[in-house]
Design an enzyme around this catalytic site. Structure first.
Site, PDB file in Angstrom:
ATOM      1  N   SER A 170       2.233  -4.350   5.396  1.00 61.73           N
ATOM      2  CA  SER A 170       3.357  -4.865   4.612  1.00 61.73           C
ATOM      3  C   SER A 170       4.074  -6.033   5.267  1.00 61.73           C
ATOM      4  CB  SER A 170       4.352  -3.746   4.337  1.00 61.73           C
ATOM      5  OG  SER A 170       4.768  -3.150   5.545  1.00 61.73           O
ATOM      6  N   HIS A 198       0.586  -1.102  -0.684  1.00 63.46           N
ATOM      7  CA  HIS A 198       0.646  -2.466  -1.211  1.00 63.46           C
ATOM      8  C   HIS A 198      -0.654  -2.904  -1.886  1.00 63.46           C
ATOM      9  CE1 HIS A 198       4.582  -3.296   0.560  1.00 63.46           C
ATOM     10  NE2 HIS A 198       4.183  -2.435   1.476  1.00 63.46           N
ATOM     11  N   LYS A 229       5.532   0.163  -6.204  1.00 62.78           N
ATOM     12  CA  LYS A 229       5.294  -1.265  -5.954  1.00 62.78           C
ATOM     13  C   LYS A 229       4.537  -1.842  -7.163  1.00 62.78           C
ATOM     14  CE  LYS A 229       5.674  -0.169  -1.084  1.00 62.78           C
ATOM     15  NZ  LYS A 229       7.118  -0.305  -0.977  1.00 62.78           N
TER      16      LYS A 229
HETATM   17  C1  LIG Z   1       3.028   0.551   3.805  1.00 60.08           C
HETATM   18  C2  LIG Z   1       4.100   1.341   3.106  1.00 60.08           C
HETATM   19  N1  LIG Z   1       3.920   2.665   2.974  1.00 60.08           N
HETATM   20  C3  LIG Z   1       4.836   3.426   2.354  1.00 60.08           C
HETATM   21  C4  LIG Z   1       5.992   2.887   1.847  1.00 60.08           C
HETATM   22  C5  LIG Z   1       6.996   3.767   1.186  1.00 60.08           C
HETATM   23  O1  LIG Z   1       6.829   3.754  -0.195  1.00 60.08           O
HETATM   24  P1  LIG Z   1       8.040   4.068  -1.172  1.00 60.08           P
HETATM   25  O2  LIG Z   1       8.818   2.816  -1.314  1.00 60.08           O
HETATM   26  O3  LIG Z   1       7.411   4.526  -2.427  1.00 60.08           O
HETATM   27  O4  LIG Z   1       8.852   5.148  -0.508  1.00 60.08           O
HETATM   28  C6  LIG Z   1       6.211   1.523   1.953  1.00 60.08           C
HETATM   29  C7  LIG Z   1       7.448   0.949   1.372  1.00 60.08           C
HETATM   30  O5  LIG Z   1       7.988  -0.015   1.718  1.00 60.08           O
HETATM   31  C8  LIG Z   1       5.243   0.719   2.613  1.00 60.08           C
HETATM   32  O6  LIG Z   1       5.429  -0.589   2.767  1.00 60.08           O
END
Ligand SMILES: Cc1ncc(COP(=O)(O)O)c(C=O)c1O
Length: 386
Positions: A170, A198, A229
């Site tokens: 991310s 992502h 997302k």
């Molecule tokens: C790589 C990654 N995993 C998990 C999450 C968490 O997801 P959620 O926003 O649905 O809690 C994020 C959120 O920013 C993320 O970037």
């Protein structure tokens, strides 16, 4: 707080008006929006709103209980089937968030006496899940298979070995070398868990993510994703073998001890999964425009450090430098958020452009030129660190 302010690390508290889209209104300022994860443009799509309102009319708004007790509604059941169908796996389990899915799953799959190998750039929810699990945790260098191989070789005595990685990172926009990673893991008898947060909806012919795109579904036992997302709704999921899902229903604490997310949200997410299958053009256009955007930045002399997707970071160096670039871009009408420690390591503060299907080729070429102006020349990594 004073020491954070002094270090330039105070977090902003912004209020958005209206919905996510090509533009966003933040604290009353309208800017072209490169600060959402709404990759396919579904977050503000009226088709999801309609599905949510139909779902709320049918099942009420609140879920009222944890999924284990009575919170798991028909909408959740349909959503889990849709996710399992999209990923072509036996079953899936929906969590209130992707963050909860990661923490709960790692802690349910690994425990004391086990070993978890984690990429050094993994998301905070993976890091927290590793800590919660009480397993021994080893960190391997970012996307470095030799480093992973050595790490797993040092954990031969562990009861069970787990390799865990984001598929699309991310903060870096880099992609995990999934085929090689599965091969190394198999050689060491390790389980593979990936976080497709992502990548879901964006990669793969069917849009199920990078596991599909890399053709290594057989080598990945635990597939986590989010509905918040590209899917444009909210929630997280784990998908895989029916036995894995059955185990999680007995052991995943964030599923057992937290109220299910609203059925209306599940209905909207299910609609979006249908759209992901029906509208493959969106992801193709997004990725094509992202590739041209990255080429334009490289032509501006910017080192993208391996970014290969719709998340495009431009490293500024210090926190102050990143905030300066963000502000310069805002003056030109773009919202491209600065990302500072602890989200990134010290000295690697950056601005991150998250692209959406809403952005036109013209929006992107204007942004590339504005970034070129904002970072100045020469523009190799860290040159404009404050
Ligand atoms: C790589 C990654 N995993 C998990 C999450 C968490 O997801 P959620 O926003 O649905 O809690 C994020 C959120 O920013 C993320 O970037």
């Amino acid at each position: 707080m004073e020491s954070m302010r002094a270090a330039g690390l105070e977090r902003p508290h912004r209020v958005r008006s209206g919905r996510q889209g090509a533009t966003v209104v933040l604290d009353g300022r309208t800017l072209l929006n490169f600060g959402s994860n709404d990759y396919l443009g579904y977050a503000g799509d009226v088709r999801l709103t309609k599905a949510a309102s139909k779902g709320a009319c049918a099942e009420g708004f609140g879920a009222g209980a944890s999924p284990l007790v009575s919170g798991h509604s028909l909408a959740h059941e349909r959503l889990e089937r849709a996710i399992a169908g999209l990923l072509a796996v036996e079953n899936a389990l929906v969590f209130p968030s992707g963050f909860a899915a990661n923490t709960a799953t790692i802690a349910a799959v690994a425990g004391s006496g086990d070993f978890v190998a984690s990429d050094e750039r993994n998301h905070a929810s993976i890091i927290d899940g590793c800590r919660l699990s009480r397993a021994e945790v080893g960190i391997y260098a970012h996307r470095d298979l030799a480093s992973l191989d050595r790490l797993l070789g040092s954990a031969k005595l562990a009861r069970r070995r787990l390799v865990v990685t984001d598929t699309l990172f991310s903060m870096d926009g880099t992609i995990a070398p999934l085929a090689g990673l599965c091969e190394v893991a198999e050689r060491h008898g390790a389980i593979v868990m990936v976080d497709e947060a992502h990548a879901t909806g964006v990669f793969g012919d069917r849009g199920s993510g990078l596991v599909e795109a890399a053709g290594c579904a057989d080598g990945v036992q635990v597939r986590v994703g989010t509905l918040s997302k590209a899917v444009g709704a909210a929630g997280g999921f784990v998908a895989g073998h029916a036995k894995l899902i059955e185990w999680l229903r007995h052991k995943a604490r964030a599923w057992i001890f937290s109220t299910a997310h609203p059925p209306a949200v599940a209905a909207a997410a299910e609609r979006a999964i249908g759209l992901i299958l029906e509208e493959p053009l969106r992801r193709r256009e997004l990725l094509e425009r992202a590739a041209s955007f990255r080429e334009s930045l490289v032509a501006e002399g910017i080192d993208l450090g391996g970014a290969a997707a719709q998340i495009v970071p431009v490293v500024a160096g210090s926190a102050e430098a990143a905030c300066g670039v963000q502000e310069a871009l805002a003056v030109e009408g773009f919202f491209v958020p600065a990302i500072r420690p602890p989200s990134v390591p010290q000295g690697r503060s950056l601005v991150r452009a998250s692209l959406s299907w809403h952005h036109s080729a013209e929006d992107l070429s204007r942004l590339a030129a504005a970034i070129g102006r904002a970072v100045g020349r020469p523009r190799t990594r860290g040159d404009f660190a404050g």
